[in-house]
Design a protein around this motif. Structure first.
Motif, PDB file in Angstrom:
ATOM      1  N   ALA A 192      38.902  73.509  21.405  1.00  0.00           N
ATOM      2  CA  ALA A 192      37.656  73.924  20.770  1.00  0.00           C
ATOM      3  C   ALA A 192      37.331  73.015  19.596  1.00  0.00           C
ATOM      4  O   ALA A 192      38.219  72.650  18.821  1.00  0.00           O
ATOM      5  N   GLY A 193      36.072  72.645  19.476  1.00  0.00           N
ATOM      6  CA  GLY A 193      35.576  71.907  18.319  1.00  0.00           C
ATOM      7  C   GLY A 193      34.546  72.753  17.602  1.00  0.00           C
ATOM      8  O   GLY A 193      33.586  73.224  18.230  1.00  0.00           O
ATOM      9  N   ILE A 194      34.743  72.987  16.309  1.00  0.00           N
ATOM     10  CA  ILE A 194      33.885  73.879  15.528  1.00  0.00           C
ATOM     11  C   ILE A 194      33.178  73.054  14.452  1.00  0.00           C
ATOM     12  O   ILE A 194      33.820  72.544  13.525  1.00  0.00           O
ATOM     13  N   VAL A 195      31.863  72.926  14.562  1.00  0.00           N
ATOM     14  CA  VAL A 195      31.083  72.118  13.630  1.00  0.00           C
ATOM     15  C   VAL A 195      30.578  73.003  12.495  1.00  0.00           C
ATOM     16  O   VAL A 195      29.874  73.984  12.728  1.00  0.00           O
ATOM     17  N   GLY A 196      30.946  72.663  11.257  1.00  0.00           N
ATOM     18  CA  GLY A 196      30.479  73.400  10.094  1.00  0.00           C
ATOM     19  C   GLY A 196      30.293  72.449   8.939  1.00  0.00           C
ATOM     20  O   GLY A 196      29.860  71.309   9.121  1.00  0.00           O
ATOM     21  N   THR A 197      30.627  72.907   7.733  1.00  0.00           N
ATOM     22  CA  THR A 197      30.605  72.007   6.582  1.00  0.00           C
ATOM     23  C   THR A 197      31.526  70.829   6.847  1.00  0.00           C
ATOM     24  O   THR A 197      31.217  69.684   6.524  1.00  0.00           O
ATOM     25  N   GLY A 198      32.693  71.122   7.435  1.00  0.00           N
ATOM     26  CA  GLY A 198      33.584  70.101   7.974  1.00  0.00           C
ATOM     27  C   GLY A 198      33.637  70.274   9.478  1.00  0.00           C
ATOM     28  O   GLY A 198      32.727  70.832  10.094  1.00  0.00           O
ATOM     29  N   PHE A 199      34.720  69.795  10.086  1.00  0.00           N
ATOM     30  CA  PHE A 199      34.884  69.953  11.525  1.00  0.00           C
ATOM     31  C   PHE A 199      36.257  70.555  11.776  1.00  0.00           C
ATOM     32  O   PHE A 199      37.282  69.938  11.470  1.00  0.00           O
ATOM     33  N   GLY A 200      36.283  71.751  12.320  1.00  0.00           N
ATOM     34  CA  GLY A 200      37.539  72.404  12.635  1.00  0.00           C
ATOM     35  C   GLY A 200      37.803  72.355  14.125  1.00  0.00           C
ATOM     36  O   GLY A 200      36.903  72.114  14.931  1.00  0.00           O
ATOM     37  N   GLY A 201      39.035  72.593  14.478  1.00  0.00           N
ATOM     38  CA  GLY A 201      39.374  72.572  15.887  1.00  0.00           C
ATOM     39  C   GLY A 201      40.523  73.501  16.198  1.00  0.00           C
ATOM     40  O   GLY A 201      41.165  74.057  15.299  1.00  0.00           O
ATOM     41  N   GLY A 202      40.769  73.662  17.459  1.00  0.00           N
ATOM     42  CA  GLY A 202      41.893  74.478  17.895  1.00  0.00           C
ATOM     43  C   GLY A 202      42.311  74.086  19.296  1.00  0.00           C
ATOM     44  O   GLY A 202      41.456  73.801  20.143  1.00  0.00           O
ATOM     45  N   VAL A 203      43.608  74.046  19.520  1.00  0.00           N
ATOM     46  CA  VAL A 203      44.167  73.769  20.845  1.00  0.00           C
ATOM     47  C   VAL A 203      44.961  74.996  21.270  1.00  0.00           C
ATOM     48  O   VAL A 203      45.869  75.432  20.550  1.00  0.00           O
ATOM     49  N   VAL A 204      44.606  75.569  22.403  1.00  0.00           N
ATOM     50  CA  VAL A 204      45.266  76.770  22.909  1.00  0.00           C
ATOM     51  C   VAL A 204      45.910  76.431  24.245  1.00  0.00           C
ATOM     52  O   VAL A 204      45.264  75.858  25.134  1.00  0.00           O
ATOM     53  N   ASP A 205      47.185  76.766  24.384  1.00  0.00           N
ATOM     54  CA  ASP A 205      47.911  76.508  25.631  1.00  0.00           C
ATOM     55  C   ASP A 205      48.640  77.774  26.043  1.00  0.00           C
ATOM     56  O   ASP A 205      49.364  78.376  25.239  1.00  0.00           O
ATOM     57  N   ASN A 206      48.421  78.186  27.282  1.00  0.00           N
ATOM     58  CA  ASN A 206      49.009  79.431  27.775  1.00  0.00           C
ATOM     59  C   ASN A 206      48.746  80.588  26.823  1.00  0.00           C
ATOM     60  O   ASN A 206      49.630  81.418  26.558  1.00  0.00           O
ATOM     61  N   GLY A 207      47.519  80.648  26.295  1.00  0.00           N
ATOM     62  CA  GLY A 207      47.092  81.765  25.465  1.00  0.00           C
ATOM     63  C   GLY A 207      47.530  81.720  24.026  1.00  0.00           C
ATOM     64  O   GLY A 207      47.214  82.630  23.255  1.00  0.00           O
ATOM     65  N   ARG A 208      48.248  80.666  23.604  1.00  0.00           N
ATOM     66  CA  ARG A 208      48.762  80.583  22.232  1.00  0.00           C
ATOM     67  C   ARG A 208      48.189  79.366  21.527  1.00  0.00           C
ATOM     68  O   ARG A 208      48.094  78.280  22.109  1.00  0.00           O
ATOM     69  N   VAL A 209      47.860  79.537  20.266  1.00  0.00           N
ATOM     70  CA  VAL A 209      47.412  78.414  19.449  1.00  0.00           C
ATOM     71  C   VAL A 209      48.589  77.484  19.182  1.00  0.00           C
ATOM     72  O   VAL A 209      49.679  77.931  18.796  1.00  0.00           O
ATOM     73  N   ILE A 210      48.388  76.199  19.398  1.00  0.00           N
ATOM     74  CA  ILE A 210      49.404  75.211  19.049  1.00  0.00           C
ATOM     75  C   ILE A 210      49.239  74.871  17.572  1.00  0.00           C
ATOM     76  O   ILE A 210      48.190  74.383  17.144  1.00  0.00           O
ATOM     77  N   LYS A 211      50.272  75.145  16.774  1.00  0.00           N
ATOM     78  CA  LYS A 211      50.187  74.950  15.327  1.00  0.00           C
ATOM     79  C   LYS A 211      50.885  73.679  14.853  1.00  0.00           C
ATOM     80  O   LYS A 211      50.484  73.095  13.851  1.00  0.00           O
TER      81      LYS A 211
END
Length: 353
Positions: A154-173
């Motif tokens: 996921a790419g989230i466009v806001g004041t900055g740019f946030g993102g998230g990678v999810v694999d097998n239902g879990r966020v990769i931290k």
């Protein structure tokens, strides 16, 4: 907000999701059946500019407000999910250099998760806001069973740019909690920039990373200063650059050529990011969220299509993957925080042999 339409009462144990923002905290409740009890924003002032102590108290107020209006007994609450804007560690320690919403020295290195856990006397599960939104998008799109077998970016466009990678239902931290910081992935810019256009610079110091293009800050610092002179007499030239950047989306909804040039470059940058992601994680879904898609349906569809067209996938990947908008955009953070808390509770439930 104290309105009660779209709010239900629980019939089982629950978790609470708290989305901390620069101006407001939003809260939701998720019950043991996987149903959200709230179908709207339930916000109170976040008080982050008043320092950690008052901000944590505001989060506690948000928690107490949501369980009150949903008539949820405190004894039914198993855990609380919390998200904040980054950067922060995987366990909720604000960066030692602070952050946009946490600029006061008292915030630097502050453990907001542990502080809220002490205040509430309940387990608190932490994610940054983009990871929370990515997690919610993933679970909402796939459903409870399939979500645990699929992956997404996921790419989230806001004041900055946030993102998230999810694999097998879990966020990769990641080891230091910095996985999914997709805004600071540096891009091959040759197919994004116009001839003679300077390489954008990010506030982090990088040249040509995703956030230098795809963010409100990128518009203000890099894209508008280049594009405005290309459109002499444009009304935005008479506005202060901060205000012009915020007004640009409205022009984009009207198919203004300047706005489409700027947002087109943002979409191309996201396409380059997703092309890179395709070779690392090969996800089932690419999600796009944030202010840029909280707009007129025709504009956000144009933006989504431009991102898709700018993402270079192999034929096999094109057949397997899809491009989607983050659902319930303004509620995605709190809902994702609740999903993370729910998963943590379920992980503690003994499995039937």
């Amino acid at each position: 907000m104290t309105q009660t339409e779209g709010i239900r009462t629980p019939a089982s144990w629950v978790v609470v999701g708290l989305d901390n923002g620069g101006t407001t905290d939003n809260a939701t409740v998720l019950d043991a059946t996987g149903s959200f009890l709230v179908d709207q924003l339930v916000e109170i002032p976040s008080r982050v500019l008043d320092g950690p102590e008052l901000a944590v108290e505001a989060l506690a107020d948000s928690f107490e407000n949501i369980i009150r209006i949903t008539n949820t007994p405190l004894t039914l609450v198993r855990a609380v999910g919390l998200d904040t804007p980054g950067p922060a560690s995987a366990t909720g320690i604000i960066s030692s250099k602070g952050a946009t919403n946490f600029s006061q020295v008292s915030w630097h290195g502050f453990d907001i998760r542990a502080a809220l856990e002490r205040r509430l006397g309940l387990p608190v599960v932490y994610n940054n806001d983009a990871n929370a939104a990515a997690l919610y998008a993933h679970h909402r799109y796939f459903g409870p069973e399939e979500a645990m077998q699929k992956s997404s970016v996921a790419g989230i466009v806001g004041t900055g740019f946030g993102g998230g990678v999810v694999d097998n239902g879990r966020v990769i931290k990641g080891a230091a909690g910095m996985a999914g910081e997709l805004g600071h992935v540096q891009l091959p810019v040759q197919d994004i920039l116009e001839d003679g256009q300077p390489i954008p610079r990010c506030n982090c110091g990088f040249l040509g990373d995703v956030e230098s293009f795809a963010s409100l800050t990128g518009i203000k610092n890099n894209l508008l200063p280049y594009w405005l002179p290309q459109f002499p007499g444009h009304p935005l030239a008479d506005e202060p650059i901060d205000r012009a950047a915020k007004m640009l989306r409205g022009y984009g909804e009207k198919e203004d050529p300047l706005a489409l040039a700027v947002f087109g470059q943002q979409a191309k940058a996201m396409g380059k990011l997703f092309t890179i992601a395709a070779n690392f994680t090969d996800p089932d879904v690419y999600f796009i969220g944030g202010g840029v898609v909280e707009a007129d349906p025709s504009f956000r569809q144009w933006f989504l299509n431009t991102v898709r067209e700018s993402t270079q996938l192999r034929a096999e990947q094109l057949a397997a993957a899809s491009f989607e908008l983050v659902p319930d955009r303004d509620m995605a953070g709190a809902r994702g925080a609740a999903v993370a808390a729910f998963d943590a509770v379920m992980a503690e439930v003994p499995k039937t042999p």
